[in-house]
Design a protein around this motif. Structure first.
Motif, PDB file in Angstrom:
ATOM      1  N   GLU A  97       0.838  -1.207   0.000  1.00  0.00           N
ATOM      2  CA  GLU A  97       0.000   0.000   0.000  1.00  0.00           C
ATOM      3  C   GLU A  97       0.873   1.259   0.000  1.00  0.00           C
ATOM      4  OE1 GLU A  97      -2.169   0.538   3.634  1.00  0.00           O
ATOM      5  OE2 GLU A  97      -3.517   2.039   2.787  1.00  0.00           O
ATOM      6  N   LYS A  98       1.908   1.236   0.834  1.00  0.00           N
ATOM      7  CA  LYS A  98       2.815   2.388   0.952  1.00  0.00           C
ATOM      8  C   LYS A  98       3.537   2.629  -0.378  1.00  0.00           C
ATOM      9  CE  LYS A  98       6.555   3.899   3.966  1.00  0.00           C
ATOM     10  NZ  LYS A  98       7.749   3.343   3.280  1.00  0.00           N
ATOM     11  N   THR A  99       4.026   1.554  -0.981  1.00  0.00           N
ATOM     12  CA  THR A  99       4.727   1.670  -2.272  1.00  0.00           C
ATOM     13  C   THR A  99       3.799   2.283  -3.321  1.00  0.00           C
ATOM     14  OG1 THR A  99       6.039  -0.290  -1.753  1.00  0.00           O
ATOM     15  CG2 THR A  99       5.961   0.370  -4.073  1.00  0.00           C
ATOM     16  N   TYR A 100       2.556   1.804  -3.349  1.00  0.00           N
ATOM     17  CA  TYR A 100       1.601   2.302  -4.345  1.00  0.00           C
ATOM     18  C   TYR A 100       1.370   3.812  -4.196  1.00  0.00           C
ATOM     19  CZ  TYR A 100      -2.766   3.119  -6.830  1.00  0.00           C
ATOM     20  OH  TYR A 100      -3.717   3.633  -7.670  1.00  0.00           O
ATOM     21  N   TYR A 101       1.096   4.267  -2.984  1.00  0.00           N
ATOM     22  CA  TYR A 101       0.813   5.690  -2.792  1.00  0.00           C
ATOM     23  C   TYR A 101       2.053   6.568  -2.991  1.00  0.00           C
ATOM     24  CZ  TYR A 101      -4.010   4.751  -1.600  1.00  0.00           C
ATOM     25  OH  TYR A 101      -5.332   4.370  -1.663  1.00  0.00           O
ATOM     26  N   GLU A 102       3.220   6.027  -2.665  1.00  0.00           N
ATOM     27  CA  GLU A 102       4.485   6.716  -2.974  1.00  0.00           C
ATOM     28  C   GLU A 102       4.588   6.931  -4.490  1.00  0.00           C
ATOM     29  OE1 GLU A 102       7.916   7.622  -0.886  1.00  0.00           O
ATOM     30  OE2 GLU A 102       5.902   7.689  -0.023  1.00  0.00           O
ATOM     31  N   MET A 103       4.246   5.880  -5.226  1.00  0.00           N
ATOM     32  CA  MET A 103       4.335   5.943  -6.695  1.00  0.00           C
ATOM     33  C   MET A 103       3.377   6.989  -7.262  1.00  0.00           C
ATOM     34  SD  MET A 103       4.708   1.919  -7.724  1.00  0.00           S
ATOM     35  CE  MET A 103       4.952   2.187  -9.493  1.00  0.00           C
ATOM     36  N   ILE A 104       2.171   7.037  -6.716  1.00  0.00           N
ATOM     37  CA  ILE A 104       1.188   8.025  -7.191  1.00  0.00           C
ATOM     38  C   ILE A 104       1.729   9.434  -6.933  1.00  0.00           C
ATOM     39  CG2 ILE A 104      -1.155   8.977  -6.862  1.00  0.00           C
ATOM     40  CD1 ILE A 104      -1.344   6.243  -8.069  1.00  0.00           C
ATOM     41  N   LEU A 139      -1.389   7.933 -12.886  1.00  0.00           N
ATOM     42  CA  LEU A 139      -1.064   6.523 -12.615  1.00  0.00           C
ATOM     43  C   LEU A 139      -2.189   5.902 -11.800  1.00  0.00           C
ATOM     44  CD1 LEU A 139       1.487   4.639 -13.098  1.00  0.00           C
ATOM     45  CD2 LEU A 139       1.938   4.936 -10.664  1.00  0.00           C
ATOM     46  N   THR A 140      -2.517   4.646 -12.089  1.00  0.00           N
ATOM     47  CA  THR A 140      -3.565   3.980 -11.310  1.00  0.00           C
ATOM     48  C   THR A 140      -3.243   2.499 -11.114  1.00  0.00           C
ATOM     49  OG1 THR A 140      -5.961   3.655 -11.089  1.00  0.00           O
ATOM     50  CG2 THR A 140      -5.042   3.406 -13.302  1.00  0.00           C
ATOM     51  N   LEU A 141      -3.998   1.885 -10.201  1.00  0.00           N
ATOM     52  CA  LEU A 141      -3.854   0.457  -9.932  1.00  0.00           C
ATOM     53  C   LEU A 141      -4.738  -0.309 -10.924  1.00  0.00           C
ATOM     54  CD1 LEU A 141      -2.753  -1.692  -7.881  1.00  0.00           C
ATOM     55  CD2 LEU A 141      -4.868  -1.318  -6.580  1.00  0.00           C
ATOM     56  N   ASP A 162       2.280  -8.496  -4.997  1.00  0.00           N
ATOM     57  CA  ASP A 162       2.641  -7.737  -6.205  1.00  0.00           C
ATOM     58  C   ASP A 162       1.389  -7.096  -6.806  1.00  0.00           C
ATOM     59  OD1 ASP A 162       5.185  -8.732  -5.866  1.00  0.00           O
ATOM     60  OD2 ASP A 162       5.371  -9.536  -7.892  1.00  0.00           O
ATOM     61  N   PHE A 163       1.588  -6.010  -7.538  1.00  0.00           N
ATOM     62  CA  PHE A 163       0.437  -5.362  -8.188  1.00  0.00           C
ATOM     63  C   PHE A 163       0.842  -4.773  -9.531  1.00  0.00           C
ATOM     64  CE2 PHE A 163       2.344  -2.309  -5.194  1.00  0.00           C
ATOM     65  CZ  PHE A 163       2.543  -1.183  -5.998  1.00  0.00           C
ATOM     66  N   ASP A 164      -0.167  -4.441 -10.322  1.00  0.00           N
ATOM     67  CA  ASP A 164       0.046  -3.861 -11.647  1.00  0.00           C
ATOM     68  C   ASP A 164      -0.423  -2.414 -11.646  1.00  0.00           C
ATOM     69  OD1 ASP A 164       0.768  -6.421 -12.533  1.00  0.00           O
ATOM     70  OD2 ASP A 164      -1.262  -6.864 -13.243  1.00  0.00           O
ATOM     71  N   VAL A 165       0.349  -1.573 -12.298  1.00  0.00           N
ATOM     72  CA  VAL A 165      -0.065  -0.184 -12.458  1.00  0.00           C
ATOM     73  C   VAL A 165      -0.237   0.132 -13.940  1.00  0.00           C
ATOM     74  CG1 VAL A 165       0.986   0.662 -10.328  1.00  0.00           C
ATOM     75  CG2 VAL A 165       2.341   0.603 -12.443  1.00  0.00           C
ATOM     76  N   GLY A 166      -0.956   1.221 -14.211  1.00  0.00           N
ATOM     77  CA  GLY A 166      -1.152   1.629 -15.593  1.00  0.00           C
ATOM     78  C   GLY A 166      -1.468   3.101 -15.664  1.00  0.00           C
ATOM     79  N   LYS A 167      -1.608   3.561 -16.898  1.00  0.00           N
ATOM     80  CA  LYS A 167      -1.927   4.963 -17.148  1.00  0.00           C
ATOM     81  C   LYS A 167      -3.440   5.069 -17.250  1.00  0.00           C
ATOM     82  CE  LYS A 167      -1.312   7.945 -21.208  1.00  0.00           C
ATOM     83  NZ  LYS A 167      -0.561   9.161 -20.893  1.00  0.00           N
ATOM     84  N   LYS A 203      13.880   4.735  -7.206  1.00  0.00           N
ATOM     85  CA  LYS A 203      14.837   3.785  -6.624  1.00  0.00           C
ATOM     86  C   LYS A 203      14.131   2.638  -5.870  1.00  0.00           C
ATOM     87  CE  LYS A 203      18.874   5.982  -7.443  1.00  0.00           C
ATOM     88  NZ  LYS A 203      18.350   6.589  -8.693  1.00  0.00           N
ATOM     89  N   TYR A 204      12.947   2.919  -5.317  1.00  0.00           N
ATOM     90  CA  TYR A 204      12.282   1.921  -4.466  1.00  0.00           C
ATOM     91  C   TYR A 204      11.378   0.974  -5.249  1.00  0.00           C
ATOM     92  CZ  TYR A 204       8.522   5.372  -4.884  1.00  0.00           C
ATOM     93  OH  TYR A 204       7.583   6.229  -5.388  1.00  0.00           O
ATOM     94  N   VAL A 205      11.342   1.124  -6.581  1.00  0.00           N
ATOM     95  CA  VAL A 205      10.443   0.272  -7.382  1.00  0.00           C
ATOM     96  C   VAL A 205      11.213  -0.706  -8.255  1.00  0.00           C
ATOM     97  CG1 VAL A 205       8.718   0.281  -9.236  1.00  0.00           C
ATOM     98  CG2 VAL A 205       8.595   1.992  -7.421  1.00  0.00           C
TER      99      VAL A 205
END
Ligand SMILES: [Zn+2]
Length: 240
Positions: free
Chosen positions: A126-133, A140-142, A186-191, A216-218
């Motif tokens: 969850e933390k990685t995902y919101y960092e990425m956003i 970017l979305t899940l 693991d999860f997938d992201v997209g545009k 760096k964290y991805v």
């Protein structure tokens, strides 16, 4: 339950030739009936809930819902085969992630990501995902989060259907049910608005992906020529 090959299997053969593994004619009806029941179960409990549904809940819904026939013995045998067989025989070399077909996802450990219909594990994922956003932007979305064994089975069978019964071919773009890292985080992201192209090499040409590469964290799990025998998936984020 049996599977056929048009000729003998070569354990290390990764090409999609006459050695490919197929659904047999005998299993075809069972295969299509399962696909239909899974679709009805998904419709019954909704897309989001279906992403994290267990095998036993699936069976119990098929018994309770008036518009769904209960899964038959041969359908359950087929589902067990597709979960427990060894896909290395047809060139898929990923690790087995789920041990038992009845494994469940602890609802206390997961969180629903608003407006996506998908779940992530609380904490690191969850933390990685919101960092990425935050770093890539709101475009970017899940596109896919946690997938239970049942959800991965539905995707795998639908993929086999789209390859006209070719299991070898299906496993290059979608892991067999016990072998997906989506079941453990693991999860997938997209545009946003990019639709199906998010799951093609076109995603690698987006600004979103260019930015992800700088983080760096991805880590992307399935790089070009990965050892698992899976196609290049620039959208699939490693969390384990
Ligand atoms: Zn993925």
């Amino acid at each position: 339950m049996s599977l056929s090959t048009t000729s003998s299997l070569l354990a290390n053969d990764n090409s999609h030739t006459s050695e490919d593994l197929y659904i047999t004619k005998n299993d075809y009806e069972v295969f299509q009936s399962i696909r239909n029941k899974l679709k009805l179960v998904q419709r019954h409990i909704g897309y989001g809930n279906f992403n994290v549904i267990s095998f036993d809940s699936m069976l119990s819904i098929s018994r309770r819902a008036s518009n769904i026939e209960e899964f038959t013995k041969s359908e359950i045998d087929f589902l067990e085969f597709i979960f427990y067989y060894n896909p290395a025989t047809h060139g898929f070399f990923g690790d087995r992630i789920s041990k038992n077909i009845t494994d469940t996802i602890d609802k206390k450990l997961i969180t629903k990501i608003p407006r996506t219909g998908h779940y992530l594990f609380k904490g690191h994922a969850e933390k990685t995902y919101y960092e990425m956003i935050k770093d890539v932007g709101d475009s970017l979305t899940l596109t896919s989060g946690i997938r239970s064994i049942v959800k991965q089975t539905k995707l795998f069978l639908d993929k086999i259907n789209s390859t006209n019964g070719n299991i070898t071919q299906a496993a290059i773009s979608l892991a067999p049910p016990a072998f997906t890292y989506h079941s453990i985080g693991d999860f997938d992201v997209g545009k946003k608005g990019f639709g199906y192209a998010n799951f093609t090499s076109k995603f690698a040409n987006t600004d979103e992906f260019r930015k992800i590469q700088q983080l760096k964290y991805v880590d992307v799990r399935y790089t070009i020529n990965n050892k698992d025998g899976v196609r290049y998936e620039p959208w699939h984020i490693t969390t384990i």
